[in-house]
Design an enzyme around this catalytic site. Structure first.
Site, mmCIF file in Angstrom:
data_model
loop_
_atom_site.group_PDB
_atom_site.id
_atom_site.type_symbol
_atom_site.label_atom_id
_atom_site.label_comp_id
_atom_site.label_asym_id
_atom_site.label_seq_id
_atom_site.Cartn_x
_atom_site.Cartn_y
_atom_site.Cartn_z
ATOM 1 N N GLY A 5 -10.794 -7.011 -1.375
ATOM 2 C CA GLY A 5 -11.218 -8.035 -0.227
ATOM 3 C C GLY A 5 -10.608 -9.418 -0.548
ATOM 4 O O GLY A 5 -9.515 -9.609 -1.235
ATOM 5 N N ARG B 3 0.751 -1.148 0.015
ATOM 6 C CA ARG B 3 -0.146 0.130 0.228
ATOM 7 C C ARG B 3 0.851 1.208 0.060
ATOM 8 O O ARG B 3 0.511 2.312 -0.718
ATOM 9 C CB ARG B 3 -1.001 0.044 1.185
ATOM 10 C CG ARG B 3 -1.977 -1.038 1.096
ATOM 11 C CD ARG B 3 -2.982 -1.024 2.263
ATOM 12 N NE ARG B 3 -4.141 -1.695 1.838
ATOM 13 C CZ ARG B 3 -4.914 -2.209 2.693
ATOM 14 N NH1 ARG B 3 -4.587 -2.069 4.271
ATOM 15 N NH2 ARG B 3 -6.166 -2.752 2.657
ATOM 16 N N GLY C 36 -14.629 -2.782 0.814
ATOM 17 C CA GLY C 36 -16.007 -2.149 1.073
ATOM 18 C C GLY C 36 -16.234 -0.854 0.114
ATOM 19 O O GLY C 36 -17.342 -0.831 -0.352
ATOM 20 N N LYS D 125 -22.217 -14.074 2.010
ATOM 21 C CA LYS D 125 -23.515 -13.726 2.293
ATOM 22 C C LYS D 125 -24.266 -12.964 0.940
ATOM 23 O O LYS D 125 -23.646 -12.017 0.166
ATOM 24 C CB LYS D 125 -23.451 -12.603 3.490
ATOM 25 C CG LYS D 125 -23.364 -13.133 4.648
ATOM 26 C CD LYS D 125 -23.099 -12.211 5.720
ATOM 27 C CE LYS D 125 -23.460 -12.575 7.220
ATOM 28 N NZ LYS D 125 -23.605 -11.176 7.842
HETATM 29 P P1 AMP Z 1 -17.118 -12.052 1.617
HETATM 30 O O1 AMP Z 1 -16.471 -11.476 2.610
HETATM 31 O O2 AMP Z 1 -18.776 -11.934 1.464
HETATM 32 O O3 AMP Z 1 -16.771 -11.830 0.256
HETATM 33 O O4 AMP Z 1 -16.890 -13.712 1.750
HETATM 34 C C1 AMP Z 1 -15.893 -14.225 1.820
HETATM 35 C C2 AMP Z 1 -15.718 -15.572 2.555
HETATM 36 O O5 AMP Z 1 -16.783 -16.229 1.926
HETATM 37 C C3 AMP Z 1 -14.484 -16.448 2.511
HETATM 38 O O6 AMP Z 1 -13.963 -16.420 3.789
HETATM 39 C C4 AMP Z 1 -14.913 -17.507 1.997
HETATM 40 O O7 AMP Z 1 -14.395 -18.671 2.635
HETATM 41 C C5 AMP Z 1 -16.467 -17.633 2.406
HETATM 42 N N1 AMP Z 1 -17.022 -18.599 1.574
HETATM 43 C C6 AMP Z 1 -16.813 -18.521 0.184
HETATM 44 N N2 AMP Z 1 -17.820 -19.746 -0.305
HETATM 45 C C7 AMP Z 1 -18.366 -20.487 0.692
HETATM 46 C C8 AMP Z 1 -19.333 -21.442 1.104
HETATM 47 N N3 AMP Z 1 -19.580 -22.216 0.086
HETATM 48 N N4 AMP Z 1 -19.588 -21.661 2.447
HETATM 49 C C9 AMP Z 1 -19.271 -20.996 3.364
HETATM 50 N N5 AMP Z 1 -18.465 -19.587 3.209
HETATM 51 C C10 AMP Z 1 -18.075 -19.661 1.799
#
Ligand code: AMP
Length: 393
Positions: free
Chosen positions: A349, A37, A372, A198
């Site tokens: 991310g 960074r 974010g 999510k």
């Molecule tokens: P996000 O912060 O919403 O982009 O989510 C990232 C996280 O989603 C990572 O730590 C992944 O391990 C998790 N992830 C991806 N696919 C799955 C899944 N099928 N079940 C549970 N966690 C997941």
């Protein structure tokens, strides 16, 4: 509206008050473990110095609890910056105040000053006008080069422009060019890939992208909620019950556009060494958990991506932190890296981490520095730290 950049200012003899993102990881002894960074800000800083400016640099670092905490001091960052710039870098142990003002006033062209962690002042995150006015006393023109903090209206990212003109640095400009260019003026076909844990985090992104893209490919944990909305039994997979209805509505709206997994890698436990197998979406064994997209889904997504001219990707296709469930994410990274003549943008991310882990970041057009911030940008929101910058005349 396009924003003015550091190229639009005559810097000779001016003090540039630059909001940088020097929020770098450090080990327990305060040693910087990854200075990417800081390196990323050098083009902006060197340009300003070449044009005859002096620099006052401000950043947050870590999550101090609204007061000074030596663990999060900017002092070692200032020292490291000195080695990278090859010139002395001064440091003051306060964010704002008479000492910082006196040192900033005495700066000569070519001088560099780093002030203390902006979050040592509890007024920073409240976008307090007095703090913003005090920060503004340290410079003549504000430069925002911290895209990753631009979705926050803080004193050092937004409030300061009530007292000083503000322009974008090169890093900020690059983010706006790639993310904004993809959303407003994409070469088609334009494909979005969304994953991660999510759905609820990404509903607004899907709503906005549905009006812009030719296809949305959905994987990761969030795909399970869509599959549940279609009536599939998803075992013990991560599901957001409260988002199932919204998922159903999004599917109805994006009927021709949204593509879901056709097979999955399911495991008997959420663990790196769990027993696992590839199953069709309608055959997740009872009690098992879908942790990655399967090979048929990779092939289906590869087909949708073939010939794409613009691709935006946010969120991993599976639990890529565990090698057994990383194949989907790595495969998507490889497909993006090999697309000919396409603009490929990764929205920060975890997907950025995954692309780096696969050593493919050099083959992607742009890996965003803001997780974010890039998500809010993809939602179509105007980021506060961008909105306050002067419009290009
Ligand atoms: P996000 O912060 O919403 O982009 O989510 C990232 C996280 O989603 C990572 O730590 C992944 O391990 C998790 N992830 C991806 N696919 C799955 C899944 N099928 N079940 C549970 N966690 C997941």
């Amino acid at each position: 509206m396009p924003k003015q950049t550091i190229r639009d200012i005559n810097w000779q003899g001016k003090r540039a008050l630059v909001r940088v993102d020097f929020n770098v990881p450090q080990d327990e002894n305060g040693v910087i473990t990854d200075d990417a960074r800081i390196q990323a800000a050098l083009p902006t800083l060197n340009y300003l110095l070449e044009k005859g400016a002096s620099l006052v640099l401000m950043s947050h670092l870590g999550r101090p609890k609204g007061g000074p905490d030596p663990k999060y001091s900017m002092r070692p960052i200032a020292e490291h910056l000195g080695t990278l710039l090859g010139r002395p870098v001064q440091f003051v142990g306060e964010v704002v105040g008479s000492e910082a003002e006196a040192v900033a006033r005495a700066l000569q062209p070519g001088d560099v000053l780093v002030i203390e962690n902006t979050r040592f002042d509890s007024r920073e995150t409240k976008n307090n006008p007095e703090m913003a006015a005090q920060l503004a006393k340290l410079g003549d023109v504000f430069v925002n080069d911290a895209f990753g903090s631009a979705h926050r209206a803080h004193a050092s990212t937004a409030g300061v422009t009530d007292y000083l003109p503000g322009v974008a640095g090169f890093l900020m400009q690059k983010e706006l060019d790639y993310l904004g260019g993809a959303l407003d003026n994409p070469q088609r076909p334009f494909v979005a890939i969304l994953g991660g844990a999510k759905v609820s985090d990404k509903i607004a992104v899907i709503e906005n992208l549905l009006t812009k893209v030719d296809a949305i490919l959905i994987g990761g944990g969030m795909a399970n909620t869509f599959l549940a909305a279609q009536g599939y039994a998803t075992g013990k997979s991560l599901i957001e019950e409260e988002a199932i209805d919204t998922a159903r509505k999004l599917l109805a709206k994006g009927e021709d556009c949204i593509h879901l997994p056709v097979d999955l890698v399911a495991a008997d436990a959420f663990a790196a060494d769990a027993a696992h197998k590839t199953v069709a979406v309608d055959a997740i064994p009872e009690g098992w958990i879908a942790l990655d997209i399967g090979p048929a889904t990779i092939a289906h997504f590869a087909n949708r991506l073939a010939g794409a001219k613009t691709v935006i990707w946010n969120g991993p296709m599976g639990v890529f932190e565990m090698p057994a469930f990383a194949a989907g994410t790595v495969a998507i990274a490889e497909i993006l890296a090999s697309l000919p003549n396409a603009v490929t943008v990764i929205g920060g991310g975890d997907s950025a981490a995954a692309v780096r882990q696969a050593g493919l970041d050099g083959k992607i057009s742009h890996v965003s520095t803001g997780g974010g911030a890039s998500l809010e940008f993809l939602e179509g929101q105007v980021l506060p730290g961008v909105a306050v910058l002067a419009d290009l005349k």
